[in-house]
Design a protein around this motif. Structure first.
Motif, PDB file in Angstrom:
ATOM      1  N   UNK A   7       0.900  -1.314  -0.044  1.00 30.09           N
ATOM      2  CA  UNK A   7       0.105  -0.014  -0.044  1.00 30.09           C
ATOM      3  C   UNK A   7       0.833   1.488   0.024  1.00 30.09           C
ATOM      4  N   UNK A   8       1.965   1.410   0.617  1.00 30.03           N
ATOM      5  CA  UNK A   8       2.946   2.700   0.334  1.00 30.03           C
ATOM      6  C   UNK A   8       2.307   3.548   1.111  1.00 30.03           C
ATOM      7  N   UNK A   9       1.826   3.513   2.509  1.00 31.77           N
ATOM      8  CA  UNK A   9       1.346   4.534   3.137  1.00 31.77           C
ATOM      9  C   UNK A   9       2.000   5.892   3.340  1.00 31.77           C
ATOM     10  N   UNK A  10       1.619   6.932   3.396  1.00 34.75           N
ATOM     11  CA  UNK A  10       2.088   8.310   3.564  1.00 34.75           C
ATOM     12  C   UNK A  10       2.754   8.514   5.022  1.00 34.75           C
ATOM     13  N   UNK A  11       2.374   7.703   5.922  1.00 33.36           N
ATOM     14  CA  UNK A  11       2.473   7.839   7.072  1.00 33.36           C
ATOM     15  C   UNK A  11       2.090   6.346   8.121  1.00 33.36           C
ATOM     16  N   UNK A  12       2.894   6.136   9.062  1.00 35.47           N
ATOM     17  CA  UNK A  12       2.912   4.883   9.731  1.00 35.47           C
ATOM     18  C   UNK A  12       2.393   5.278  11.158  1.00 35.47           C
ATOM     19  N   UNK A  13       1.528   4.815  11.969  1.00 31.55           N
ATOM     20  CA  UNK A  13       1.248   4.825  13.368  1.00 31.55           C
ATOM     21  C   UNK A  13       1.596   3.288  13.787  1.00 31.55           C
ATOM     22  N   UNK A  14       2.630   3.286  14.697  1.00 35.22           N
ATOM     23  CA  UNK A  14       3.135   1.934  15.075  1.00 35.22           C
ATOM     24  C   UNK A  14       3.208   1.781  16.529  1.00 35.22           C
ATOM     25  N   UNK A  15       2.192   0.971  16.861  1.00 29.34           N
ATOM     26  CA  UNK A  15       1.995   0.689  18.546  1.00 29.34           C
ATOM     27  C   UNK A  15       3.138  -0.096  18.865  1.00 29.34           C
ATOM     28  N   UNK A  35      12.422  -0.095   0.483  1.00 25.38           N
ATOM     29  CA  UNK A  35      11.151   0.242   0.097  1.00 25.38           C
ATOM     30  C   UNK A  35      10.509   0.871   1.088  1.00 25.38           C
ATOM     31  N   UNK A  36      10.670   0.728   2.330  1.00 28.66           N
ATOM     32  CA  UNK A  36       9.912   1.548   3.484  1.00 28.66           C
ATOM     33  C   UNK A  36      10.629   2.580   4.360  1.00 28.66           C
ATOM     34  N   UNK A  37      11.891   2.411   4.064  1.00 26.58           N
ATOM     35  CA  UNK A  37      12.683   3.375   5.020  1.00 26.58           C
ATOM     36  C   UNK A  37      12.616   4.827   5.136  1.00 26.58           C
ATOM     37  N   UNK A  38      11.809   5.440   4.042  1.00 25.27           N
ATOM     38  CA  UNK A  38      11.500   6.657   4.122  1.00 25.27           C
ATOM     39  C   UNK A  38       9.970   7.146   4.524  1.00 25.27           C
ATOM     40  N   UNK A  39       9.340   6.050   4.760  1.00 26.85           N
ATOM     41  CA  UNK A  39       7.974   6.496   5.067  1.00 26.85           C
ATOM     42  C   UNK A  39       7.892   6.888   6.749  1.00 26.85           C
ATOM     43  N   UNK A  40       7.387   8.162   7.147  1.00 27.78           N
ATOM     44  CA  UNK A  40       7.386   8.693   8.532  1.00 27.78           C
ATOM     45  C   UNK A  40       6.622   7.592   9.225  1.00 27.78           C
ATOM     46  N   UNK A  41       7.406   7.469  10.439  1.00 29.60           N
ATOM     47  CA  UNK A  41       6.704   6.750  11.511  1.00 29.60           C
ATOM     48  C   UNK A  41       6.398   7.502  12.890  1.00 29.60           C
ATOM     49  N   UNK A  42       5.231   7.328  13.248  1.00 29.70           N
ATOM     50  CA  UNK A  42       4.756   7.907  14.671  1.00 29.70           C
ATOM     51  C   UNK A  42       4.723   6.676  15.646  1.00 29.70           C
ATOM     52  N   UNK A  43       5.428   6.797  16.698  1.00 28.67           N
ATOM     53  CA  UNK A  43       5.074   5.453  17.911  1.00 28.67           C
ATOM     54  C   UNK A  43       3.967   5.837  18.812  1.00 28.67           C
ATOM     55  N   UNK A  44       3.194   5.154  18.845  1.00 28.02           N
ATOM     56  CA  UNK A  44       2.319   5.042  19.835  1.00 28.02           C
ATOM     57  C   UNK A  44       2.497   4.491  20.988  1.00 28.02           C
ATOM     58  N   UNK A  45       2.617   5.090  22.284  1.00 31.66           N
ATOM     59  CA  UNK A  45       3.150   4.412  23.302  1.00 31.66           C
ATOM     60  C   UNK A  45       2.441   4.740  24.767  1.00 31.66           C
ATOM     61  N   UNK A  46       2.469   4.051  25.651  1.00 28.79           N
ATOM     62  CA  UNK A  46       2.030   4.230  27.086  1.00 28.79           C
ATOM     63  C   UNK A  46       3.118   5.133  27.919  1.00 28.79           C
ATOM     64  N   UNK A  47       4.304   5.177  27.527  1.00 28.13           N
ATOM     65  CA  UNK A  47       5.401   5.847  28.192  1.00 28.13           C
ATOM     66  C   UNK A  47       5.171   7.477  28.184  1.00 28.13           C
ATOM     67  N   UNK A  48       4.635   7.725  29.536  1.00 30.67           N
ATOM     68  CA  UNK A  48       4.096   8.888  29.633  1.00 30.67           C
ATOM     69  C   UNK A  48       5.329  10.093  29.324  1.00 30.67           C
ATOM     70  N   UNK A  49       6.563   9.909  29.934  1.00 28.99           N
ATOM     71  CA  UNK A  49       7.535  10.912  29.887  1.00 28.99           C
ATOM     72  C   UNK A  49       8.610  10.391  28.837  1.00 28.99           C
ATOM     73  N   UNK A  50       8.209  10.381  27.474  1.00 29.94           N
ATOM     74  CA  UNK A  50       8.907   9.914  26.340  1.00 29.94           C
ATOM     75  C   UNK A  50      10.081  10.910  26.178  1.00 29.94           C
TER      76      UNK A  50
END
Length: 93
Positions: A7-15, A35-50
């Motif tokens: 699918x080549x997404x524009x952005x990945x949310x990764x838990x 193929x995927x290294x340039x796709x931006x990734x936002x990490x979803x986490x429970x670590x409050x003080x990241x």
């Protein structure tokens, strides 16, 4: 990874906590794959003080893989996800 490659997404949310495979391993694979290294990734986490404190720094070190030359994720968002914070982060990324 099959879905991302297809699918080549524009952005990945990764838990970080996912069934079968952890998010850290997935992030490393994404960033090592041509193929995927340039796709931006936002990490979803429970670590409050990241962004501060020893736990946050330790987590970021693990995400970037010590000695592996992996870039930092494009952003982090903590759970529970706030819609306004999420939109601001997406616009920024």
């Amino acid at each position: 990874m099959k879905k991302v490659r297809a699918d080549k997404p524009n952005l990945i949310f990764l838990d970080i906590l996912m069934p079968e495979r952890g998010g850290i391993a997935m992030y490393h694979e994404l960033k090592h794959d041509e193929e995927t290294r340039n796709i931006p990734v936002i990490i979803v986490t429970t670590i409050a003080k990241i962004d501060s404190g020893p736990l946050g720094r330790q987590f970021k070190d693990i995400m970037m893989g010590e000695g592996q030359d992996i870039p930092a994720p494009d952003g982090y968002i903590k759970k529970p996800v706030n819609a306004d914070s999420l939109l601001r982060l997406v616009r920024h990324v």
